[in-house]
Design an enzyme around this catalytic site. Sequence first.
Site, PDB file in Angstrom:
ATOM      1  N   ASP A 346       0.733  -1.216  -0.049  1.00 37.18           N
ATOM      2  CA  ASP A 346      -0.010   0.172   0.091  1.00 37.18           C
ATOM      3  C   ASP A 346       0.799   1.278   0.020  1.00 37.18           C
ATOM      4  O   ASP A 346       0.429   2.082  -0.751  1.00 37.18           O
ATOM      5  CB  ASP A 346      -0.869   0.145   1.096  1.00 37.18           C
ATOM      6  CG  ASP A 346      -2.086  -0.608   1.168  1.00 37.18           C
ATOM      7  OD1 ASP A 346      -2.725  -0.633  -0.045  1.00 37.18           O
ATOM      8  OD2 ASP A 346      -2.690  -1.429   2.041  1.00 37.18           O
ATOM      9  N   GLY A 348       4.016   1.819  -0.810  1.00 35.48           N
ATOM     10  CA  GLY A 348       5.014   2.227  -1.903  1.00 35.48           C
ATOM     11  C   GLY A 348       4.029   2.343  -3.050  1.00 35.48           C
ATOM     12  O   GLY A 348       4.268   3.005  -4.123  1.00 35.48           O
ATOM     13  N   GLY A 351       1.250   5.447  -1.445  1.00 36.61           N
ATOM     14  CA  GLY A 351       1.726   6.876  -0.890  1.00 36.61           C
ATOM     15  C   GLY A 351       0.745   6.946   0.263  1.00 36.61           C
ATOM     16  O   GLY A 351      -0.400   7.561   0.221  1.00 36.61           O
ATOM     17  N   GLY A 432      -7.686   3.742   0.081  1.00 40.19           N
ATOM     18  CA  GLY A 432      -8.975   2.892  -0.804  1.00 40.19           C
ATOM     19  C   GLY A 432      -9.641   2.639   0.411  1.00 40.19           C
ATOM     20  O   GLY A 432     -10.693   3.435   1.017  1.00 40.19           O
ATOM     21  N   ASN A 433     -10.147   1.314   0.171  1.00 36.08           N
ATOM     22  CA  ASN A 433     -11.247   0.722   1.246  1.00 36.08           C
ATOM     23  C   ASN A 433     -10.767   0.722   2.731  1.00 36.08           C
ATOM     24  O   ASN A 433     -11.705   0.835   3.700  1.00 36.08           O
ATOM     25  CB  ASN A 433     -11.422  -0.604   0.890  1.00 36.08           C
ATOM     26  CG  ASN A 433     -10.417  -1.457   0.728  1.00 36.08           C
ATOM     27  OD1 ASN A 433      -9.477  -1.242   0.143  1.00 36.08           O
ATOM     28  ND2 ASN A 433     -10.500  -2.815   1.373  1.00 36.08           N
ATOM     29  N   TYR A 434      -9.730   0.692   3.239  1.00 38.83           N
ATOM     30  CA  TYR A 434      -9.097   0.476   4.413  1.00 38.83           C
ATOM     31  C   TYR A 434      -8.557   1.538   5.010  1.00 38.83           C
ATOM     32  O   TYR A 434      -8.212   2.641   4.450  1.00 38.83           O
ATOM     33  CB  TYR A 434      -7.977  -0.682   4.494  1.00 38.83           C
ATOM     34  CG  TYR A 434      -8.296  -1.989   4.957  1.00 38.83           C
ATOM     35  CD1 TYR A 434      -8.527  -2.938   4.029  1.00 38.83           C
ATOM     36  CD2 TYR A 434      -8.634  -1.975   6.401  1.00 38.83           C
ATOM     37  CE1 TYR A 434      -8.828  -3.996   4.498  1.00 38.83           C
ATOM     38  CE2 TYR A 434      -8.885  -3.198   6.888  1.00 38.83           C
ATOM     39  CZ  TYR A 434      -8.999  -4.347   5.922  1.00 38.83           C
ATOM     40  OH  TYR A 434      -9.493  -5.507   6.324  1.00 38.83           O
ATOM     41  N   ASP A 435      -8.889   2.055   6.311  1.00 41.71           N
ATOM     42  CA  ASP A 435      -8.657   2.837   7.145  1.00 41.71           C
ATOM     43  C   ASP A 435      -7.440   2.542   8.228  1.00 41.71           C
ATOM     44  O   ASP A 435      -7.799   1.521   8.514  1.00 41.71           O
ATOM     45  CB  ASP A 435      -9.709   3.697   7.941  1.00 41.71           C
ATOM     46  CG  ASP A 435     -10.505   4.326   6.614  1.00 41.71           C
ATOM     47  OD1 ASP A 435     -10.960   3.430   6.030  1.00 41.71           O
ATOM     48  OD2 ASP A 435     -10.590   5.786   6.795  1.00 41.71           O
ATOM     49  N   HIS A 491      -2.400  -8.309   6.958  1.00 43.33           N
ATOM     50  CA  HIS A 491      -1.875  -6.845   7.124  1.00 43.33           C
ATOM     51  C   HIS A 491      -0.607  -7.042   7.601  1.00 43.33           C
ATOM     52  O   HIS A 491      -0.568  -7.792   8.731  1.00 43.33           O
ATOM     53  CB  HIS A 491      -2.832  -6.016   7.776  1.00 43.33           C
ATOM     54  CG  HIS A 491      -4.232  -5.979   7.445  1.00 43.33           C
ATOM     55  ND1 HIS A 491      -4.455  -4.898   6.555  1.00 43.33           N
ATOM     56  CD2 HIS A 491      -5.323  -6.891   7.561  1.00 43.33           C
ATOM     57  CE1 HIS A 491      -5.940  -5.086   6.463  1.00 43.33           C
ATOM     58  NE2 HIS A 491      -6.250  -6.269   6.972  1.00 43.33           N
ATOM     59  N   ASP A 500      18.338   5.487  18.861  1.00 41.80           N
ATOM     60  CA  ASP A 500      19.724   5.827  19.279  1.00 41.80           C
ATOM     61  C   ASP A 500      19.883   6.095  20.613  1.00 41.80           C
ATOM     62  O   ASP A 500      19.637   7.146  21.217  1.00 41.80           O
ATOM     63  CB  ASP A 500      20.226   7.320  18.642  1.00 41.80           C
ATOM     64  CG  ASP A 500      20.638   7.070  17.005  1.00 41.80           C
ATOM     65  OD1 ASP A 500      20.732   6.184  16.494  1.00 41.80           O
ATOM     66  OD2 ASP A 500      20.800   8.204  16.710  1.00 41.80           O
ATOM     67  N   ILE A 647      22.337   1.472  14.628  1.00 43.30           N
ATOM     68  CA  ILE A 647      21.477   0.350  14.180  1.00 43.30           C
ATOM     69  C   ILE A 647      19.988   0.943  13.954  1.00 43.30           C
ATOM     70  O   ILE A 647      19.511   1.673  14.859  1.00 43.30           O
ATOM     71  CB  ILE A 647      21.767  -0.997  14.977  1.00 43.30           C
ATOM     72  CG1 ILE A 647      21.116  -0.780  16.617  1.00 43.30           C
ATOM     73  CG2 ILE A 647      22.817  -1.682  14.627  1.00 43.30           C
ATOM     74  CD1 ILE A 647      21.391  -1.841  17.109  1.00 43.30           C
TER      75      ILE A 647
HETATM   76 CU    CU Z   1      -8.101  -6.851   6.944  1.00 39.25          CU
END
Ligand code: CU
Length: 710
Positions: A346, A348, A351, A432-435, A491, A500, A647
């Site tokens: 989603d 990449g 955005g 789109g459909n998901y929040d 998901h 750090d 790291i």
């Molecule tokens: Cu789901």
Amino acid sequence: MSSRRGSCVGVCRSSLAMFRLILLALSILTTAASSHPHPLDPLSPAELTAVRAAVLASPLISDRPLTFHYVGLDEPDKTDVLSYAEARSSSSRAALPRHAFVITRAGGQSHELRVDITNATAPTVLSHAIHHGAGFPTLTLDEQFEAATLPPRHAPFVESVRRRGLDLDDVLCAVFPVGWFGDAANTNSQKKGQQRRVVKVMCFMAGETPNFYARPIEGVTLVVDLDRMAIVDYKDRVVYPVPKAEGTDYRAGKAGASYTRHATVPDVVVQPEGNGFHIDGHFVSWANWEFHVGFDMRAGMVISLASIHDAETGARRRVLYRGFLSEIFVPYMDPTEEWYYRTFVDEGEYGLGLWAFPLQPGVDCPANAAYLDGYYAGQDGKPVQNKNMICVFERYAGDVAWRHTEASFPDKLITEVRPEVSLVARMVVSCGNYDYILDWEFKTSGSIKVTVSLTGLLEMKGTDYTHADQIRQDAHGTLLAENTLGLYHDHYITYHVDLDVDGTNNSFVKNVITTRRNTNTPGSGGADTPRRSYWTVSREVAETEADARVDVNAVPADLLIVNPNKKTRMGNEVGYRVVPGALTAASVLDDDDYPQIVASYSKKQVWVTPYMRDEKWAPGLYADQGTGNDGLAAWSGRNRGIRNEDIVLWYTVGLHHIPCQEDFPVMPTVSGGFELRPANFFERNSLLKTRPPRFGQPPFLNCSCGSHSG
Ligand SMILES: [Cu+2]
Ligand SMILES: *[C@@H]1O[C@H](CO)[C@@H](O)[C@H](O)[C@H]1NC(C)=O
Ligand SMILES: *[C@@H]1O[C@H](CO)[C@@H](O)[C@H](O)[C@H]1NC(C)=O
Ligand SMILES: *[C@@H]1O[C@H](CO)[C@@H](O)[C@H](O)[C@H]1NC(C)=O
């Protein structure tokens, strides 16, 4: 309506907020507003405009049209940012150069540019390269909307709609990335091995409902070449009834007449002394914390330079250099023609910053929230404002930070309680459909809690089934309503967390819980007692990246990021513990399945890599049709040293989603995340240094609390 200040006529919860401030140490004021931007500030509208001008004026790209797919801050080197941050007075803070990283499409190619915008009236292109590898940049909003308008003008599609007896006026289409299924599988390639920038377009019936996702025109798939903005393939393979609109609407007043008793929401938060936090530009200071809130069109909200004031020593100590959401991978589990490719990455592809919409004051965030706007580059490169995109608020939810009642003294009862108050920075993405509701929560205890809450609409598949008893073979989902399947999917929400801890060089430690047999032999750690077993800790310091790929469900262990160069007075290494919260699923797909190759990092929740400026995006920079060959698992595959180095922790929140009827027509939130908790970071519980509320006086005496007075 109740008044905004003074009297407390809301519900009890709102009156409790009154003492928030009183219990908090006064905010540490940041330096006076400086004339230049902070080096990590997102690009301003003027800077975005300057980037656009420089790119369009550059002779390096002559092809037109030219579209902007990513414009973001190309942040200065970490050492420079840290020196800037350490120079605490504005007079000693010299502005750092401002650079932008840009990806455009022109002439069928992806161009990468670096643009110097230090002087926004004279921007200059510093470098230019053409991306020859796999994958494409984030889709622009404009091209998605344009592609979605093509089907109703395509004769075979009009015929498919007519044949199903549907009304073309009610058709609404949406764009779906095609994923990556090996080079040979790209049937649309002109030359073998050469990818074309295509998407699939699926159409739905809106009509009387805004929940068109519940009403797919199943079986019809269009393929659109985005560079040509033309339909290049069309399939009408199967016909299923379009589910009915009734019962799919989620808007207030549309779900039928009867309601249960409602829970009240405070519409007033009383803070007689004002907010307990202070925002200067993008810098937030609150209680013992200070951090920078930025924004990126791909990552959305970015938290940087989080440091905490240590009341014991008076020092300000670094905790987090940078934290942001790196990717959301959502593979669906239906291998059929219309669904197999739905293996979204989603962030990449779409955005997150582009799909973050204005927050609703008082509901998305409580009444005492402050809001920040975001700006991103539109397809034409011009700045677009995202109003109220991030909110910052103090949260008091009636919880306890610590307490003790001492009942052992014969004639007195000692009770000490401290309320849990925290500061939340929130962004919501409607991809789109998901929040996804995305929170970074800072606690006075030194803990940082990262939470993702999933809600919104399921992606639904049309089917002949009207009752679960009819299902004879794998339906790949749950029957939610007549002719409506909610398909199985996952998901994986992956965070880039550059801790750090009290300095740049850190190590990753696994304190593995190991069972021991009591051998009854003194000197072996055992004892001559009837006890047969106990557990102890085997401390493993990760030397290389391979030692730091952890399945948090497999081994009981305490995971820590420590600073081996700093010890407490007791001699323990200062550290932060990584505490997995809810939703710790890992992918169970076969390793050779294409989406699993792209997001192979989804098999482990925890990875640790050495800090590299360009290692940001878990599936790689080019995620649309990307192969994952320049992503987290590939970087980690180099097996670099990570002991006493700078790291980065990568943490993936995972959910195998088996839809249920309550997820229809809109899903109640499901939350998961992780917490970063100080572990031998402070000399003792730092909350003792948090001022108690009004020294024992009940703080909400002056409220008239009515239960339904709003
Ligand atoms: Cu789901
Ligand atoms: C920025 O560039 C403009 C145009 O070249 C120039 O006039 C101005 O002096 C520059 N500003 C700085 C601070 O260098
Ligand atoms: C931190 O790591 C770098 C890179 O390995 C090394 O050069 C430096 O000496 C380390 N610093 C400390 C304080 O150990
Ligand atoms: C709360 O009520 C007490 C007693 O009536 C009064 O003395 C005090 O001033 C009030 N405090 C505020 C903040 O109104």
